[in-house]
Design an enzyme around this catalytic site. Structure first.
Site, PDB file in Angstrom:
ATOM      1  N   THR A   1       1.140  -4.788   4.357  1.00 21.46           N
ATOM      2  CA  THR A   1       0.847  -5.172   5.739  1.00 21.46           C
ATOM      3  C   THR A   1       0.273  -6.576   5.888  1.00 21.46           C
ATOM      4  O   THR A   1       0.319  -7.153   6.975  1.00 21.46           O
ATOM      5  CB  THR A   1      -0.141  -4.175   6.381  1.00 21.46           C
ATOM      6  OG1 THR A   1      -1.364  -4.165   5.624  1.00 21.46           O
ATOM      7  CG2 THR A   1       0.449  -2.775   6.420  1.00 21.46           C
ATOM      8  N   ASP A   2      -0.265  -7.160   4.806  1.00 15.71           N
ATOM      9  CA  ASP A   2      -0.938  -8.455   4.952  1.00 15.71           C
ATOM     10  C   ASP A   2      -0.016  -9.553   5.453  1.00 15.71           C
ATOM     11  O   ASP A   2      -0.418 -10.380   6.281  1.00 15.71           O
ATOM     12  CB  ASP A   2      -1.559  -8.884   3.620  1.00 15.71           C
ATOM     13  CG  ASP A   2      -2.822  -8.111   3.274  1.00 15.71           C
ATOM     14  OD1 ASP A   2      -3.335  -7.402   4.172  1.00 15.71           O
ATOM     15  OD2 ASP A   2      -3.294  -8.202   2.127  1.00 15.71           O
TER      16      ASP A   2
ATOM     17  N   THR B   1       0.821  -1.218   0.000  1.00 12.31           N
ATOM     18  CA  THR B   1       0.000   0.000   0.000  1.00 12.31           C
ATOM     19  C   THR B   1       0.850   1.261   0.000  1.00 12.31           C
ATOM     20  O   THR B   1       0.477   2.276  -0.591  1.00 12.31           O
ATOM     21  CB  THR B   1      -0.941  -0.003   1.225  1.00 12.31           C
ATOM     22  OG1 THR B   1      -1.831  -1.115   1.127  1.00 12.31           O
ATOM     23  CG2 THR B   1      -1.751   1.278   1.307  1.00 12.31           C
TER      24      THR B   1
ATOM     25  N   SER C   1       1.429  -7.622  -0.825  1.00  9.76           N
ATOM     26  CA  SER C   1       2.133  -8.574   0.039  1.00  9.76           C
ATOM     27  C   SER C   1       1.407  -9.904   0.164  1.00  9.76           C
ATOM     28  O   SER C   1       1.978 -10.871   0.671  1.00  9.76           O
ATOM     29  CB  SER C   1       2.389  -7.976   1.420  1.00  9.76           C
ATOM     30  OG  SER C   1       1.195  -7.856   2.168  1.00  9.76           O
TER      31      SER C   1
END
Length: 325
Positions: A88-89, A12, A55
């Site tokens: 962030t995943d 992101t 990610s």
């Protein structure tokens, strides 16, 4: 000149809003992002673009490339820190993998960060996370902490870092054990240090390890395919203290006989599994069958740890001991 290397992987933080009000990854380069950041004198930024992905597409081939890049960079005494931008995943899993593969004697800090909002969104956390990563590295207070997760001014130990919210800026937390420190503008405050810094030299390709989550009256038919699929290990996310339905316990016993490594973790956010109950689905019996206690590891972190240990050619007794750390 002191160098800080920026390793970019997409996520992101690299995204830009499109005309369809969606976000396209890779539209904002690392150089562009850091052009908005205050860099202390005598420090020079060097950029290495590893990949440009969401990610959720992160894989171990890419992580091995990042690992090898880091190990090469820290050999140069002009390298004062490394910042990895990441979606962030899967950030917490990547951070823990890199932490286990980072030499414990090295004093060069590695900080993994990203953002919940793209840099062109209102209230974006992209620039603040990057700025605080720079402050943390140049303070030298993080020099012996190895690999760290930095999000929303908080420094977290990768083993316990966990994404707990889909869109809040305070997305990452470290429950029970708290945070390692905070970054308040240019003031870096380290409040605790990890008791153990593990390091494993891995040579082989990361083994295939899957996660199975138990639920009420689940039958575990997936576990019947373990031998056919030649899966090296399975992480069982059990109930509470490490308990599973009786029919799952039977399948666990069978796949262990087939040579599969089985690690038992808990579906609870906090606390460790313990062999307290004497029934066929209790952890006591599962350990008798040859399962490995995952103690307080989450299923995701246990998967990373088992894979690293197997890649480091550790035997079963060494693996059991390693999960107590």
């Amino acid at each position: 000149m002191n160098k800080i290397y920026i390793l970019t992987t997409g996520g992101t933080i690299s995204a830009q809003k499109s005309e369809q009000n969606l976000f396209d990854l890779g539209k904002i380069s690392g150089q562009n992002l850091f052009s908005h950041i205050e860099i202390p004198q005598n420090y020079q930024l060097e950029f290495i673009d590893i990949c440009n992905i969401d990610s959720s597409f992160m894989n171990f081939d890419i992580l091995y490339t990042i690992k090898d890049t880091i190990l090469q960079l820290i050999q140069d005494n002009t390298t004062k820190g490394i910042i990895i931008t990441h979606g962030t995943d899967t950030l917490e899993e990547s951070a823990y993998f890199l932490n286990l593969c980072y030499p414990s004697e090295s004093e060069t800090p590695v900080i993994i960060t990203g953002s919940q909002r793209a840099s062109d969104e209102i209230g974006s956390d992209a620039f603040s996370n990057l700025q605080h990563a720079i402050y943390a590295i140049t303070s030298q207070k993080c020099n012996k902490l190895g690999v760290l997760v930095l999000f929303n001014q908080v420094l977290l130990m990768p083993k316990y870092a966990h994404k707990t919210h889909t869109h809040f800026l305070q997305a990452f937390t470290s429950q029970v054990y708290g945070v390692l420190g905070t970054v308040d503008n240019q003031y870096v405050n380290i409040v605790q240090y990890p008791n153990i810094q593990e390091y494993y030299s891995i040579q082989k390709k990361f083994p295939e390890i899957e996660i199975y989550k138990t639920s009420l009256d689940s039958q575990g038919k997936f576990l019947d395919y373990i031998e056919k699929c030649q899966i090296k290990g399975v992480i069982i996310e059990a109930f509470g203290r490490g308990n599973v339905p009786e029919q799952i316990a039977i399948k666990i016993k069978n796949i262990i006989k087939q040579g599969c490594y089985v690690v038992i973790t808990s579906d609870c956010a906090n606390g460790a599994v313990q062999p307290l109950y004497h029934f066929d689905g209790g952890l006591y019996k599962l350990l008798e069958y040859g399962a490995i206690s995952g103690f307080d590891y989450s299923a995701k972190k246990a998967r990373i740890k088992l894979g690293v240990l197997l890649s480091a050619n550790k035997n079963k007794n060494e693996i059991i001991e390693a999960f107590t750390k």
